[in-house]
Write a protein that holds these residues in place. Structure first.
Motif, PDB file in Angstrom:
ATOM      1  N   ARG A  74      29.792   9.495  40.654  1.00 22.71           N
ATOM      2  CA  ARG A  74      30.875   9.097  40.199  1.00 22.71           C
ATOM      3  C   ARG A  74      32.203   9.275  40.562  1.00 22.71           C
ATOM      4  NH1 ARG A  74      33.563  12.781  36.660  1.00 22.71           N
ATOM      5  NH2 ARG A  74      32.470  14.979  36.370  1.00 22.71           N
ATOM      6  N   PHE A 268      36.912  16.824  44.300  1.00 23.28           N
ATOM      7  CA  PHE A 268      36.112  16.627  43.244  1.00 23.28           C
ATOM      8  C   PHE A 268      34.977  17.714  43.238  1.00 23.28           C
ATOM      9  CE2 PHE A 268      32.042  14.736  41.729  1.00 23.28           C
ATOM     10  CZ  PHE A 268      32.449  14.203  40.659  1.00 23.28           C
ATOM     11  N   LYS A 282      39.266  22.896  37.336  1.00 19.48           N
ATOM     12  CA  LYS A 282      38.810  21.745  36.297  1.00 19.48           C
ATOM     13  C   LYS A 282      39.308  20.474  36.518  1.00 19.48           C
ATOM     14  CE  LYS A 282      38.470  25.117  32.357  1.00 19.48           C
ATOM     15  NZ  LYS A 282      38.962  25.438  30.803  1.00 19.48           N
ATOM     16  N   PHE A 283      38.547  19.465  36.266  1.00 17.32           N
ATOM     17  CA  PHE A 283      39.125  18.171  36.207  1.00 17.32           C
ATOM     18  C   PHE A 283      40.172  18.164  35.024  1.00 17.32           C
ATOM     19  CE2 PHE A 283      34.720  17.444  37.829  1.00 17.32           C
ATOM     20  CZ  PHE A 283      35.310  16.716  39.030  1.00 17.32           C
ATOM     21  N   SER A 285      40.827  15.845  33.192  1.00 16.21           N
ATOM     22  CA  SER A 285      40.575  15.209  31.721  1.00 16.21           C
ATOM     23  C   SER A 285      39.446  16.135  31.212  1.00 16.21           C
ATOM     24  CB  SER A 285      39.460  13.979  32.251  1.00 16.21           C
ATOM     25  OG  SER A 285      38.447  14.678  33.186  1.00 16.21           O
ATOM     26  N   ASP A 286      39.000  17.396  31.669  1.00 21.25           N
ATOM     27  CA  ASP A 286      38.396  18.254  30.680  1.00 21.25           C
ATOM     28  C   ASP A 286      39.181  19.380  30.310  1.00 21.25           C
ATOM     29  OD1 ASP A 286      36.181  16.791  31.569  1.00 21.25           O
ATOM     30  OD2 ASP A 286      35.587  18.176  33.253  1.00 21.25           O
ATOM     31  N   ASP A 324      45.583   8.780  34.594  1.00 24.95           N
ATOM     32  CA  ASP A 324      44.225   8.748  34.961  1.00 24.95           C
ATOM     33  C   ASP A 324      43.632  10.118  35.206  1.00 24.95           C
ATOM     34  OD1 ASP A 324      45.763   8.964  37.127  1.00 24.95           O
ATOM     35  OD2 ASP A 324      44.288   8.108  38.554  1.00 24.95           O
ATOM     36  N   HIS A 326      40.980  12.014  35.046  1.00 28.50           N
ATOM     37  CA  HIS A 326      39.744  12.119  35.509  1.00 28.50           C
ATOM     38  C   HIS A 326      39.926  12.222  37.095  1.00 28.50           C
ATOM     39  CE1 HIS A 326      40.326   7.837  35.284  1.00 28.50           C
ATOM     40  NE2 HIS A 326      39.362   7.619  36.287  1.00 28.50           N
ATOM     41  N   ASN A 327      41.018  11.505  37.719  1.00 29.91           N
ATOM     42  CA  ASN A 327      41.222  11.388  39.224  1.00 29.91           C
ATOM     43  C   ASN A 327      42.240  12.693  39.378  1.00 29.91           C
ATOM     44  OD1 ASN A 327      39.491   9.273  39.728  1.00 29.91           O
ATOM     45  ND2 ASN A 327      41.233   7.811  39.159  1.00 29.91           N
TER      46      ASN A 327
END
Length: 415
Positions: A74, A268, A282-283, A285-286, A324, A326-327
């Motif tokens: 991903r 990543f 951490k990401f 998004s998390d 974004d 998650h990026n």
């Protein structure tokens, strides 16, 4: 970091030697040296090197596992995924900061990793030129044992060129002669005999790629030493991007390395690694809630290059504005140590270890390094304007502790 060596070197240093060193570095590739070279190497004790190598071993266990290969799928943007067998990542670079250790002293802390080439050829040339101007330190070397200059060149040649004629391998880049790292391209061409080719010069016929030789004839490309970063490609004109559309085709070429590894092994990977020498990551998004001690964190875009987009002094507003998450990653800051004494203020440093993975080998091996000195908030020339004893350099690793010191504990060498 080896105090007596540092004192000895600083006392023997002269601006005349440094100027001659820079002129000699530039001479074979006139005008191509486009970034600042620091006045000194970093003298690294064996214990510190071993800490970095142990951390890399642990990280490699994670990022080369079948489980991670599946998880990192991903990481690759669907519109940028390159077809074809990926193989193993032939090059992995690990960046460590020289940081303050909790109990005093210094320790390495990983700040980044990337399965992408760096200035491998020029970092064969640079230590050799430095040695000619400042002396050859005994029992110190830029190579990770058991490598030396000859074995380093041979392994680099086997990985990049393989058994094919050099003209069938190209160093591929976007407008290579305008890149800040072009001096390494010229050093690579000189070392391996391979041509430097811009993406705009590649012709696709079926599933084969070609470039024009100096005599105007087409030469098929069998291997690509890939230096193209898609983040930069996407900033080019539509015409240039169209010329590079072959990246998304099924091609009869061997990628060195395959472009997908740029995404798989990158920032990543950091949230998947737990190690004392890898900062908590951490990401974005998390992130369940904004940390109370947000000042102790930094946020970074996953796939930018050369520090672009990094936010050091993070606020809740910064996080809220990112569309974004998650990026992006959020990472606990490391505290760089002002570990390199200079004639003015002390400098901070980062060390990049080069790992090479020869096809068919069970795992990558550490071979060489580069380092960067800084007196600014971040490492990089744009953050160190008007400073001295900063910029690109290399490490000399202590390879024979028992021979480096005499019976009274004094360093056996002189600059």
């Amino acid at each position: 970091m080896i105090p007596q060596l540092r004192q000895q070197y600083n006392e023997a240093f002269t601006e005349e030697k440094y100027k001659a060193y820079i002129e000699a570095l530039d001479a074979p590739f006139s005008g191509a040296l486009d970034f600042r070279v620091a006045e000194t190497p970093v003298f690294v004790p064996h214990v510190f090197l071993q800490q970095m190598l142990d951390a890399c071993d642990s990280i490699l266990e994670v990022i080369t596992s079948p489980q991670y290969l599946q998880q990192s799928e991903r990481a690759i943007p669907p519109n940028l995924k390159v077809p074809g067998p990926e193989g193993d990542p032939q090059f992995i670079c690990f960046d460590f900061g020289i940081c303050e250790a909790p109990g005093g002293g210094v320790e390495p802390q990983l700040v980044e990793l990337q399965a992408f080439p760096t200035i491998f050829a020029w970092h064969l040339h640079k230590p050799q030129v430095w040695s000619a101007h400042f002396g050859t330190p005994k029992h110190l070397a830029p190579f990770v044992p058991p490598f030396n200059a000859d074995s380093y060149i041979e392994l680099l040649r086997r990985i990049i060129v393989g058994d094919d004629p050099p003209e069938e391998t190209v160093l591929l880049e976007i407008f290579p002669h305008q890149q800040k790292t072009r001096i390494d391209f010229y050093a690579t061409q000189q070392l391996l005999g391979i041509p430097i080719v811009c993406v705009t010069e590649v012709e696709q016929i079926g599933n084969h790629l070609f470039y024009k030789k100096k005599d105007g004839t087409l030469q098929q490309i069998k291997r690509i030493y890939n230096r193209v970063i898609f983040d930069e490609l996407l900033q080019q004109s539509a015409e240039v991007q169209q010329k590079a559309a072959f990246f998304q085709s099924e091609l009869d070429v061997t990628w060195v390395p395959h472009p997908n590894w740029f995404y798989r092994i990158s920032k990543f990977a950091l949230p998947f690694v737990q190690h004392p020498l890898v900062p908590e990551t951490k990401f974005l998004s998390d992130l369940q809630s904004v940390p109370d001690d947000l000042k102790n964190y930094v946020i970074k875009p996953l796939f930018s290059f050369a520090g672009q987009g990094v936010i050091i002094d993070v606020t809740p507003e910064h996080i809220a504005q990112i569309g974004d998450p998650h990026n992006w990653i959020i990472q606990r800051k490391v505290k760089y140590a002002s570990a390199i004494a200079t004639p003015s203020e002390p400098a901070k440093a980062e060390i990049r270890l080069f790992y090479f993975w020869e096809p068919g080998a069970p795992k990558p091996v550490p071979v060489n390094n580069l380092a960067r000195l800084s007196k600014g908030k971040m490492v990089g020339t744009r953050y160190n304007k008007d400073k001295d004893w900063v910029g690109g350099t290399f490490c000399l690793f202590e390879t024979g502790t028992g021979d480096l010191y005499d019976e009274k504990g004094f360093v056996r060498m002189h600059f």
